[in-house]
Scaffold this motif. Structure first.
Motif, PDB file in Angstrom:
ATOM      1  N   UNK A 107      32.293  37.565  35.648  1.00 28.74           N
ATOM      2  CA  UNK A 107      32.039  36.741  34.472  1.00 28.74           C
ATOM      3  C   UNK A 107      31.330  35.438  34.766  1.00 28.74           C
ATOM      4  N   UNK A 108      31.456  34.911  35.977  1.00 28.26           N
ATOM      5  CA  UNK A 108      30.841  33.632  36.303  1.00 28.26           C
ATOM      6  C   UNK A 108      29.412  33.777  36.818  1.00 28.26           C
ATOM      7  N   UNK A 109      28.958  35.004  37.074  1.00 26.50           N
ATOM      8  CA  UNK A 109      27.643  35.223  37.675  1.00 26.50           C
ATOM      9  C   UNK A 109      26.526  34.978  36.663  1.00 26.50           C
ATOM     10  N   UNK A 110      25.430  34.403  37.132  1.00 25.09           N
ATOM     11  CA  UNK A 110      24.217  34.269  36.325  1.00 25.09           C
ATOM     12  C   UNK A 110      23.372  35.512  36.528  1.00 25.09           C
ATOM     13  N   UNK A 111      23.076  36.217  35.472  1.00 22.48           N
ATOM     14  CA  UNK A 111      22.454  37.530  35.548  1.00 22.48           C
ATOM     15  C   UNK A 111      21.227  37.586  34.664  1.00 22.48           C
ATOM     16  N   UNK A 112      20.205  38.304  35.115  1.00 22.75           N
ATOM     17  CA  UNK A 112      19.064  38.621  34.255  1.00 22.75           C
ATOM     18  C   UNK A 112      19.222  40.052  33.769  1.00 22.75           C
TER      19      UNK A 112
END
Length: 277
Positions: A107-112
């Motif tokens: 949930x904390x990850x920055x994802x494209x």
């Protein structure tokens, strides 16, 4: 004078498998109230104007027109989305793609994220709403669908979503994503279900994919590795009898950790694979 309980009792929708639900949704819309209002105030008198609107809605539903198109709105995940006849109606099975994407990435990850064939924007907007730090790109080849998705995006104030016109990956040269997700057309052109139920009113271009229903899935799976970051995932919805074929295609194109999940009807419905480093 007519009361709510009487209108619901006399509503006849013999060909609908969800007749009572349909009638409640249509009457609530005619009254401008939530469905709970109907059960709380069954003896409430309905105005002549609202009763006539309800009758008009019922006539349209009797022809087979989907409730979502009559009302111009459909719930998906936690959102209420505007819908229109040039896009598919978002369905509960497609929420499985949203669930899987949320489970695969912390949930904390920055994802494209890339949503291929976004239609009303359902998948992209649901994920953007759940994960505000994600950067979401939603593409479709149909201008009317893009306009609808953009309208939903603005109404929901989801500024982490970009809506673009693209035939699958055609406008995305050189771009890579951590997650690619799609509910593409996957029905065979000869499938008799195309002439039945709500599907009759939905755009065939969003449903049909060649003689075996796999044309678009083949193209997406073949091209996805060029647009995925290493350690990325491809998630796909498919037909109830296409799980084995989709798994084989994913393995052929270098995907690992390939898994299929079943829907509530115990049909294989979504398959995803991991692109190794």
């Amino acid at each position: 004078m007519t009361i709510i309980a009487s209108l619901l009792r006399n509503a006849e929708l013999p060909d609908s498998p969800t007749a009572r639900l349909d009638a409640e949704l249509l009457l609530a819309a005619a009254l401008g109230k939530p469905r709970s209002f109907l059960h709380t105030w069954p003896e409430r008198i309905v105005s002549t104007e609202a009763a006539q609107t309800f009758a008009d809605y019922l006539k349209r539903r009797l022809t087979g027109e989907p409730v979502a198109y009559i009302l111009g709105q459909q719930g998906f995940w936690k959102l209420d989305l505007d819908v229109a006849p040039h896009t598919l109606i978002p369905r509960p099975e497609t929420e499985m793609l949203v669930e899987a994407a949320l489970e695969l990435v912390p949930g904390f990850a920055t994802v494209s994220l890339l949503d291929l064939g976004t239609g009303s924007g359902a998948i992209a907007l649901a994920l953007a709403n759940e994960r505000p730090v994600w950067n979401v790109t939603a593409v479709d080849r149909v201008p009317e669908a893009l306009a609808l998705a953009e309208r939903n995006r603005k109404r929901l104030h989801l500024d982490n979503v970009t809506v673009l016109e693209s035939q699958w990956f055609s406008a995305l040269e050189g771009q890579r994503f951590d997650l690619i997700i799609s509910n593409p057309p996957y029905i065979a052109s000869s499938d008799p279900h195309l002439a039945q139920g709500d599907v009759r009113f939905e755009p065939s271009s969003a449903l049909v994919a060649g003689t075996d229903g796999l044309d678009d899935l083949r193209q997406i799976i073949a091209q996805a590795p060029q647009h995925l970051n290493s350690d990325g995932w491809l998630l796909l919805e498919h037909g109830y009898d296409q799980g084995a074929a989709v798994r084989e295609l994913l393995v052929q194109h270098g995907f690992e950790r390939v898994k299929t999940r079943r829907d509530l009807g115990d049909h294989e419905r979504i398959t995803f694979g991991h692109l190794p480093c």
